[in-house]
Design a protein around this motif. Structure first.
Motif, PDB file in Angstrom:
ATOM      1  N   ASP A  25       0.867  -1.180   0.000  1.00  0.00           N
ATOM      2  CA  ASP A  25       0.000   0.000   0.000  1.00  0.00           C
ATOM      3  C   ASP A  25       0.906   1.234   0.000  1.00  0.00           C
ATOM      4  O   ASP A  25       1.441   1.637   1.042  1.00  0.00           O
ATOM      5  N   GLU A  26       1.091   1.825  -1.179  1.00  0.00           N
ATOM      6  CA  GLU A  26       2.068   2.908  -1.337  1.00  0.00           C
ATOM      7  C   GLU A  26       1.797   4.109  -0.437  1.00  0.00           C
ATOM      8  O   GLU A  26       2.727   4.696   0.114  1.00  0.00           O
ATOM      9  N   GLY A  27       0.539   4.482  -0.275  1.00  0.00           N
ATOM     10  CA  GLY A  27       0.209   5.614   0.595  1.00  0.00           C
ATOM     11  C   GLY A  27       0.587   5.333   2.036  1.00  0.00           C
ATOM     12  O   GLY A  27       1.140   6.195   2.731  1.00  0.00           O
ATOM     13  N   LEU A  28       0.295   4.129   2.482  1.00  0.00           N
ATOM     14  CA  LEU A  28       0.627   3.717   3.837  1.00  0.00           C
ATOM     15  C   LEU A  28       2.141   3.697   4.037  1.00  0.00           C
ATOM     16  O   LEU A  28       2.656   4.157   5.056  1.00  0.00           O
ATOM     17  N   VAL A  29       2.857   3.199   3.045  1.00  0.00           N
ATOM     18  CA  VAL A  29       4.321   3.115   3.130  1.00  0.00           C
ATOM     19  C   VAL A  29       4.947   4.508   3.194  1.00  0.00           C
ATOM     20  O   VAL A  29       5.846   4.750   4.007  1.00  0.00           O
ATOM     21  N   VAL A  30       4.470   5.429   2.382  1.00  0.00           N
ATOM     22  CA  VAL A  30       5.001   6.802   2.402  1.00  0.00           C
ATOM     23  C   VAL A  30       4.746   7.438   3.765  1.00  0.00           C
ATOM     24  O   VAL A  30       5.633   8.068   4.354  1.00  0.00           O
ATOM     25  N   GLN A  31       3.525   7.285   4.273  1.00  0.00           N
ATOM     26  CA  GLN A  31       3.202   7.814   5.599  1.00  0.00           C
ATOM     27  C   GLN A  31       4.099   7.162   6.651  1.00  0.00           C
ATOM     28  O   GLN A  31       4.654   7.838   7.522  1.00  0.00           O
ATOM     29  N   GLY A  32       4.254   5.854   6.568  1.00  0.00           N
ATOM     30  CA  GLY A  32       5.068   5.126   7.534  1.00  0.00           C
ATOM     31  C   GLY A  32       6.532   5.519   7.511  1.00  0.00           C
ATOM     32  O   GLY A  32       7.182   5.595   8.555  1.00  0.00           O
ATOM     33  N   LEU A  53       4.971  -0.024  10.310  1.00  0.00           N
ATOM     34  CA  LEU A  53       5.271  -1.435  10.047  1.00  0.00           C
ATOM     35  C   LEU A  53       5.165  -1.758   8.558  1.00  0.00           C
ATOM     36  O   LEU A  53       5.957  -2.549   8.032  1.00  0.00           O
ATOM     37  N   ALA A  54       4.213  -1.129   7.865  1.00  0.00           N
ATOM     38  CA  ALA A  54       4.104  -1.320   6.414  1.00  0.00           C
ATOM     39  C   ALA A  54       5.375  -0.812   5.727  1.00  0.00           C
ATOM     40  O   ALA A  54       5.903  -1.461   4.811  1.00  0.00           O
ATOM     41  N   TYR A  55       5.872   0.333   6.172  1.00  0.00           N
ATOM     42  CA  TYR A  55       7.114   0.866   5.611  1.00  0.00           C
ATOM     43  C   TYR A  55       8.270  -0.110   5.847  1.00  0.00           C
ATOM     44  O   TYR A  55       9.012  -0.450   4.916  1.00  0.00           O
TER      45      TYR A  55
END
Length: 143
Positions: free
Chosen positions: A23-30, A118-120
């Motif tokens: 999930d790219e949005g989640l990864v960027v936020q993370g 954690l996604a990041y």
């Protein structure tokens, strides 16, 4: 029982669904949250502190890496989430009597922010490591 086995069997808290590292949005936020909240101890490149397997003078272990060289990926998502939210808790996410410098981020980060971090972290792992960590997570969810 080793620390990894203790974590695996001791944590019975409700777990998040499988944390999605695609999930790219989640990864960027993370990544932004990791940089601000985690990198000081675990390293900007997730490399951990030097000699992370050797106890310090106070008996505690340095911060481990979160890249494929560390042991983070050996733990199911529920354990990783609990460790970030509540810190290392002796008798729950660590063996009885264990002491750590890992703070609890539950009062500083929302559950969603913890999942993003954690996604990041997971997004940096190679596919074989992701597959093994997913299997550990799914196995714990079946219990």
């Amino acid at each position: 029982m080793g620390i990894a086995a203790f974590w695996y069997f001791a944590v019975r808290a409700p777990h998040p669904t499988l944390i999605d590292p695609t999930d790219e949005g989640l990864v960027v936020q993370g990544q932004a949250i990791y940089t601000n909240s985690c990198a000081a101890c675990h390293g900007a490149m997730l490399q951990g502190q030097p000699n992370w397997r050797e106890r310090l003078a106070n008996g505690r272990l340095p911060a481990p890496p979160h890249d494929k060289a560390g042991h983070t990926w050996h733990h199911p998502d529920a354990v990783l989430f609990d460790l970030v939210k509540n810190g290392l808790v002796a008798g729950r996410t660590a063996p009885p009597g264990y002491q750590s410098d890992m703070p609890a981020f539950g009062s500083m980060l929302t559950d969603e922010q913890i999942v993003a971090v954690l996604a990041y972290i997971k997004s940096t792992w190679p596919s074989d490591v992701l597959r093994m960590q997913k299997e550990v997570t799914e196995q714990q969810q079946r219990q």
